[in-house]
Write a protein that holds these residues in place. Structure first.
Motif, PDB file in Angstrom:
ATOM      1  N   GLU A   1      34.410 -41.388 117.954  1.00 14.49           N
ATOM      2  CA  GLU A   1      35.524 -41.924 118.734  1.00 14.49           C
ATOM      3  C   GLU A   1      35.395 -43.442 118.883  1.00 14.49           C
ATOM      4  N   ARG A   2      34.197 -43.925 119.151  1.00 14.17           N
ATOM      5  CA  ARG A   2      33.960 -45.364 119.299  1.00 14.17           C
ATOM      6  C   ARG A   2      34.252 -46.099 117.982  1.00 14.17           C
ATOM      7  N   ILE A   3      33.769 -45.559 116.874  1.00 14.68           N
ATOM      8  CA  ILE A   3      33.995 -46.179 115.559  1.00 14.68           C
ATOM      9  C   ILE A   3      35.485 -46.211 115.241  1.00 14.68           C
ATOM     10  N   ILE A   4      36.175 -45.103 115.484  1.00 16.48           N
ATOM     11  CA  ILE A   4      37.622 -45.049 115.249  1.00 16.48           C
ATOM     12  C   ILE A   4      38.331 -46.088 116.108  1.00 16.48           C
ATOM     13  N   GLY A   5      37.936 -46.207 117.368  1.00 16.40           N
ATOM     14  CA  GLY A   5      38.546 -47.183 118.260  1.00 16.40           C
ATOM     15  C   GLY A   5      38.377 -48.609 117.750  1.00 16.40           C
ATOM     16  N   GLU A   6      37.182 -48.924 117.277  1.00 18.38           N
ATOM     17  CA  GLU A   6      36.915 -50.266 116.743  1.00 18.38           C
ATOM     18  C   GLU A   6      37.748 -50.530 115.494  1.00 18.38           C
ATOM     19  N   ARG A   7      37.752 -49.571 114.583  1.00 18.68           N
ATOM     20  CA  ARG A   7      38.467 -49.763 113.321  1.00 18.68           C
ATOM     21  C   ARG A   7      39.980 -49.745 113.517  1.00 18.68           C
ATOM     22  N   ALA A   8      40.461 -48.921 114.432  1.00 17.69           N
ATOM     23  CA  ALA A   8      41.906 -48.823 114.677  1.00 17.69           C
ATOM     24  C   ALA A   8      42.473 -50.171 115.098  1.00 17.69           C
ATOM     25  N   LEU A   9      41.719 -50.891 115.891  1.00 19.50           N
ATOM     26  CA  LEU A   9      42.193 -52.162 116.433  1.00 19.50           C
ATOM     27  C   LEU A   9      41.755 -53.369 115.612  1.00 19.50           C
ATOM     28  N   SER A  10      41.085 -53.129 114.492  1.00 22.74           N
ATOM     29  CA  SER A  10      40.517 -54.219 113.700  1.00 22.74           C
ATOM     30  C   SER A  10      41.564 -55.025 112.939  1.00 22.74           C
ATOM     31  N   GLY A  11      42.699 -54.395 112.608  1.00 22.75           N
ATOM     32  CA  GLY A  11      43.702 -55.083 111.796  1.00 22.75           C
ATOM     33  C   GLY A  11      43.295 -55.208 110.345  1.00 22.75           C
ATOM     34  N   ASP A  12      42.199 -54.580 109.964  1.00 22.07           N
ATOM     35  CA  ASP A  12      41.677 -54.648 108.597  1.00 22.07           C
ATOM     36  C   ASP A  12      42.546 -53.806 107.662  1.00 22.07           C
ATOM     37  N   ASP A  13      43.214 -54.473 106.714  1.00 23.27           N
ATOM     38  CA  ASP A  13      44.096 -53.768 105.779  1.00 23.27           C
ATOM     39  C   ASP A  13      43.343 -52.851 104.821  1.00 23.27           C
ATOM     40  N   SER A  14      42.031 -53.007 104.718  1.00 21.70           N
ATOM     41  CA  SER A  14      41.261 -52.124 103.847  1.00 21.70           C
ATOM     42  C   SER A  14      40.727 -50.903 104.601  1.00 21.70           C
ATOM     43  N   SER A  15      41.042 -50.804 105.888  1.00 20.28           N
ATOM     44  CA  SER A  15      40.572 -49.688 106.714  1.00 20.28           C
ATOM     45  C   SER A  15      41.644 -48.605 106.804  1.00 20.28           C
ATOM     46  N   TRP A  16      41.307 -47.390 106.354  1.00 20.64           N
ATOM     47  CA  TRP A  16      42.223 -46.254 106.470  1.00 20.64           C
ATOM     48  C   TRP A  16      42.539 -45.996 107.938  1.00 20.64           C
ATOM     49  N   THR A  17      41.540 -46.105 108.791  1.00 18.50           N
ATOM     50  CA  THR A  17      41.751 -45.872 110.218  1.00 18.50           C
ATOM     51  C   THR A  17      42.762 -46.859 110.787  1.00 18.50           C
ATOM     52  N   ALA A  18      42.615 -48.133 110.459  1.00 22.97           N
ATOM     53  CA  ALA A  18      43.544 -49.147 110.966  1.00 22.97           C
ATOM     54  C   ALA A  18      44.963 -48.892 110.470  1.00 22.97           C
ATOM     55  N   LYS A  19      45.089 -48.548 109.183  1.00 25.13           N
ATOM     56  CA  LYS A  19      46.423 -48.268 108.625  1.00 25.13           C
ATOM     57  C   LYS A  19      47.047 -47.043 109.276  1.00 25.13           C
ATOM     58  N   LEU A  20      46.262 -45.987 109.431  1.00 25.63           N
ATOM     59  CA  LEU A  20      46.781 -44.760 110.032  1.00 25.63           C
ATOM     60  C   LEU A  20      47.171 -45.006 111.488  1.00 25.63           C
ATOM     61  N   TYR A  21      46.357 -45.720 112.218  1.00 25.05           N
ATOM     62  CA  TYR A  21      46.647 -46.039 113.615  1.00 25.05           C
ATOM     63  C   TYR A  21      47.950 -46.828 113.733  1.00 25.05           C
ATOM     64  N   ARG A  22      48.106 -47.821 112.890  1.00 23.46           N
ATOM     65  CA  ARG A  22      49.325 -48.638 112.917  1.00 23.46           C
ATOM     66  C   ARG A  22      50.562 -47.839 112.502  1.00 23.46           C
ATOM     67  N   SER A  23      50.375 -46.791 111.723  1.00 24.19           N
ATOM     68  CA  SER A  23      51.504 -45.964 111.282  1.00 24.19           C
ATOM     69  C   SER A  23      52.112 -45.157 112.420  1.00 24.19           C
ATOM     70  N   GLY A  24      51.361 -44.940 113.477  1.00 26.98           N
ATOM     71  CA  GLY A  24      51.883 -44.262 114.649  1.00 26.98           C
ATOM     72  C   GLY A  24      51.635 -42.765 114.681  1.00 26.98           C
ATOM     73  N   MET A  25      52.129 -42.163 115.750  1.00 27.65           N
ATOM     74  CA  MET A  25      51.851 -40.761 116.032  1.00 27.65           C
ATOM     75  C   MET A  25      52.371 -39.810 114.960  1.00 27.65           C
ATOM     76  N   GLU A  26      53.578 -40.004 114.488  1.00 29.47           N
ATOM     77  CA  GLU A  26      54.129 -39.058 113.525  1.00 29.47           C
ATOM     78  C   GLU A  26      53.240 -38.933 112.286  1.00 29.47           C
ATOM     79  N   ARG A  27      52.841 -40.056 111.732  1.00 26.29           N
ATOM     80  CA  ARG A  27      51.999 -40.033 110.522  1.00 26.29           C
ATOM     81  C   ARG A  27      50.616 -39.486 110.833  1.00 26.29           C
ATOM     82  N   ALA A  28      50.033 -39.931 111.936  1.00 26.03           N
ATOM     83  CA  ALA A  28      48.687 -39.471 112.287  1.00 26.03           C
ATOM     84  C   ALA A  28      48.674 -37.963 112.553  1.00 26.03           C
ATOM     85  N   ALA A  29      49.673 -37.480 113.270  1.00 30.36           N
ATOM     86  CA  ALA A  29      49.746 -36.045 113.574  1.00 30.36           C
ATOM     87  C   ALA A  29      50.000 -35.229 112.313  1.00 30.36           C
ATOM     88  N   LYS A  30      50.806 -35.745 111.416  1.00 20.48           N
ATOM     89  CA  LYS A  30      51.062 -35.052 110.148  1.00 20.48           C
ATOM     90  C   LYS A  30      49.762 -34.913 109.349  1.00 20.48           C
TER      91      LYS A  30
END
Length: 107
Positions: free
Chosen positions: A10-39
């Motif tokens: 959870e901590r790692i996901i939190g860090e990566r989600a907010l990193s803004g790193d375009d090479s991070s799957w977590t950051a991209k998925l987080y920015r995509s929002g709930m619909e994409r993440a839930a899918k």
């Protein structure tokens, strides 16, 4: 990885989600929002079920890891900490499963 926990993930996901790193799957998925993440979580849930039904232990482990990861991303998008879920599980384990289920509101 002795001692690695869902809290660590959870901590790692939190860090990566907010990193803004375009090479991070977590950051991209987080920015995509709930619909994409839930899918994605739903897709992983189905793949986990298929592995379980097939009796493929290796796939079940792998798909379970994918499912837990995507579930924690969904929880991050929703702003719900893992501790809330753990508190609910702790509350439920204080009584029998049958009593707990009976106490839930009926739809």
């Amino acid at each position: 990885m002795a001692g690695f926990s869902l809290s660590d993930l959870e901590r790692i996901i939190g860090e990566r989600a907010l990193s803004g790193d375009d090479s991070s799957w977590t950051a991209k998925l987080y920015r995509s929002g709930m619909e994409r993440a839930a899918k994605k979580m739903g897709e992983e849930a189905v793949e986990t079920v298929i592995a379980a039904v097939k009796g493929d232990d290796g796939a079940l482990v792998s798909e379970s890891a994918d499912l837990l990861y995507h579930w924690l991303v969904v929880m991050k998008v929703a702003g719900i900490p893992l501790s809330d879920v753990m508190t609910e599980l702790e509350r439920r384990t204080a009584q029998s499963g049958i009593a707990e289920k009976a106490s839930r509101k009926q739809d």
